[in-house]
Design an enzyme around this catalytic site. Structure first.
Site, PDB file in Angstrom:
ATOM      1  N   HIS A  65       0.836  -1.211   0.000  1.00 11.81           N
ATOM      2  CA  HIS A  65       0.000   0.000   0.000  1.00 11.81           C
ATOM      3  C   HIS A  65       0.864   1.252   0.000  1.00 11.81           C
ATOM      4  CE1 HIS A  65       0.306   1.155   4.351  1.00 11.81           C
ATOM      5  NE2 HIS A  65       0.425  -0.142   4.565  1.00 11.81           N
ATOM      6  N   ASP A 179       6.157   2.244   6.834  1.00 14.31           N
ATOM      7  CA  ASP A 179       4.913   1.524   6.557  1.00 14.31           C
ATOM      8  C   ASP A 179       4.084   2.342   5.568  1.00 14.31           C
ATOM      9  OD1 ASP A 179       2.419   0.312   6.622  1.00 14.31           O
ATOM     10  OD2 ASP A 179       2.095   0.631   8.760  1.00 14.31           O
ATOM     11  N   GLU A 211      -5.315   1.491   2.376  1.00 17.02           N
ATOM     12  CA  GLU A 211      -5.120   0.355   3.277  1.00 17.02           C
ATOM     13  C   GLU A 211      -5.271   0.809   4.724  1.00 17.02           C
ATOM     14  OE1 GLU A 211      -2.827  -2.642   5.736  1.00 17.02           O
ATOM     15  OE2 GLU A 211      -2.675  -0.467   5.642  1.00 17.02           O
ATOM     16  N   GLU A 212      -4.666   1.933   5.041  1.00 18.64           N
ATOM     17  CA  GLU A 212      -4.698   2.398   6.436  1.00 18.64           C
ATOM     18  C   GLU A 212      -6.096   2.873   6.845  1.00 18.64           C
ATOM     19  OE1 GLU A 212      -2.384   1.734   8.300  1.00 18.64           O
ATOM     20  OE2 GLU A 212      -0.447   1.914   7.324  1.00 18.64           O
ATOM     21  N   ASP A 234       4.421  -5.855   3.583  1.00 20.12           N
ATOM     22  CA  ASP A 234       4.172  -4.781   4.552  1.00 20.12           C
ATOM     23  C   ASP A 234       5.084  -4.993   5.757  1.00 20.12           C
ATOM     24  OD1 ASP A 234       3.024  -2.534   5.720  1.00 20.12           O
ATOM     25  OD2 ASP A 234       0.972  -3.180   5.397  1.00 20.12           O
ATOM     26  N   HIS A 328       3.486   2.796  13.297  1.00 24.96           N
ATOM     27  CA  HIS A 328       2.475   3.855  13.291  1.00 24.96           C
ATOM     28  C   HIS A 328       2.856   5.073  14.132  1.00 24.96           C
ATOM     29  CE1 HIS A 328      -1.226   1.697  11.403  1.00 24.96           C
ATOM     30  NE2 HIS A 328      -0.114   1.516  10.712  1.00 24.96           N
TER      31      HIS A 328
HETATM   32 ZN   LIG Z   1       1.100  -1.052   6.354  1.00 22.53          ZN
END
Ligand SMILES: [Zn+2]
Length: 366
Positions: A65, A179, A211-212, A234, A328
């Site tokens: 992603h 990410d 995706e997130e 990922d 994150h």
């Molecule tokens: Zn990811």
């Protein structure tokens, strides 16, 4: 590795919140273009490219992603301070005192700071409390709502952590959006190598959107491309810091990793148990090539493959990835050597997917 470092750094510095992936999509399309690979984008914003191969072999979709987590403007206070909503899994305890970019469109950004109450005025009861995001605000320097509006900030304007790349010791890189820009960079490197390969299946490269937000783009792409095999790239949770020690044995710099079981367990009851043919393929490839392949098993993780595996008549799916620390948060860390290993594993593994490659589960002892 030098090329990968430059490519990853370039991609990490491009702000592209989930749902607003245009800037990173154009950059990746340009990278593919320099390799002579034509790409196209679909209506939801995925970027798709196809490397043709043996038409009799199972078709592969390799995907990562390109969006990132962040915030969106919910309200501008009369005094010009900006209130936000979270978009994706943004940890509230990582927010105060961060610098951000408010992305006002056409590639223009306005800098801002997420406020942290003056320490001198912080009471004992407040010191160890994480502020829920509705209590946070962004100070972009404006004295009135009209000034913020005039600068291009409005309800719905996307916001990301200020893009950053920190070159750490050895081959480690810290920064924003590891990410999953690292996954995108690996796909570009895999494409470069596959172009030189004479034995390869038809391989679709998908750089997916949202995706997130909620695992949106990749499923749409899979419906149209109808692959037999889906390989998702990922982050994999690195567990070699004291706070993660009980969760596994995934070491940063220990090589790429393969997920054997993921399950979200909150909100959605979804996850991925990989197809045994693909577990065997990548295990054997890693052993044959002398690549250390780590094994990951995590609850609380959910990836696009959970949904991609269910499209059409079903797709053989697997999650591969690279160990990542501090996921994150605004500064995630990965190790370039893991990305190099992952690239080699993918190229050698995909080359082994020929017309004799069986996806019949009865051919794979379990
Ligand atoms: Zn990811």
């Amino acid at each position: 590795m030098k090329r990968l470092r430059a490519l990853l750094s370039k991609l990490m510095l491009i702000p592209s919140l989930s749902g607003y992936e245009g800037r990173v999509r154009r950059a990746i399309a340009d990278e593919l273009g320099t390799l002579g690979i034509a790409s196209r984008s679909d209506r939801v914003g995925n970027l798709i490219a196809t490397i043709d191969g043996d038409a009799e072999a199972p078709r592969v979709m390799l995907f990562a992603h390109m969006d990132q987590i962040g915030l969106v403007v919910r309200k501008i206070e009369a005094n010009g301070l900006v209130r936000v909503e979270r978009l994706g899994g943004v940890p509230e305890k990582a927010l105060p005192s961060q610098s951000v970019l408010i992305c006002i469109g056409k590639g223009r950004d306005v800098p801002g700071v997420i406020a942290n109450k003056s320490h001198h005025a912080t009471g004992q009861d407040e010191k160890y409390r994480v502020l829920p995001y509705p209590e946070l605000y962004i100070d972009a320097g404006f004295g009135a709502a009209a000034d913020a509006l005039a600068a291009g900030i409005d309800v719905g304007t996307p916001i990301v952590y200020e893009p950053k790349v920190v070159a750490l010791a050895g081959d480690r890189i810290g920064g924003t959006s590891v990410d999953d820009r690292a996954g995108c960079a690996v796909i570009i490197e895999v494409a470069r190598a596959l172009l030189q390969s004479s034995r390869r299946p038809t391989t679709h490269l998908v750089f997916s959107v949202q995706e997130e937000f909620n695992l949106r783009g990749a499923t749409t792409a899979a419906r149209v491309l109808a692959p037999d095999i889906a390989i998702q790239l990922d982050i994999v949770l690195a567990t070699d810091t004291p706070d993660m020690a009980t969760r596994g044995d995934i070491r940063l710099g220990g090589g790429p990793a393969m997920s054997l079981y993921s399950f979200h367990g909150r909100g959605t009851l979804n996850g991925t148990i990989p197809h045994p043919a693909l577990v065997n393929l990548f295990s054997e490839t890693a052993a044959g090539e002398g690549i250390g392949l780590q094994k990951s098993l995590q609850i609380g993780i959910l990836t696009d493959s959970s949904y991609v595996q269910l499209v059409n008549g079903g797709v053989a799916a697997i999650d591969l990835g690279f160990p990542t620390r501090y996921t994150h948060s605004s500064l995630e860390i990965c190790d370039l050597s893991d990305l190099v290993g992952l690239t080699r594993l993918l190229v050698k593994g995909i080359e082994r997917i020929d017309r004799t490659f069986s996806l019949d589960r009865d051919d794979h002892m379990q």
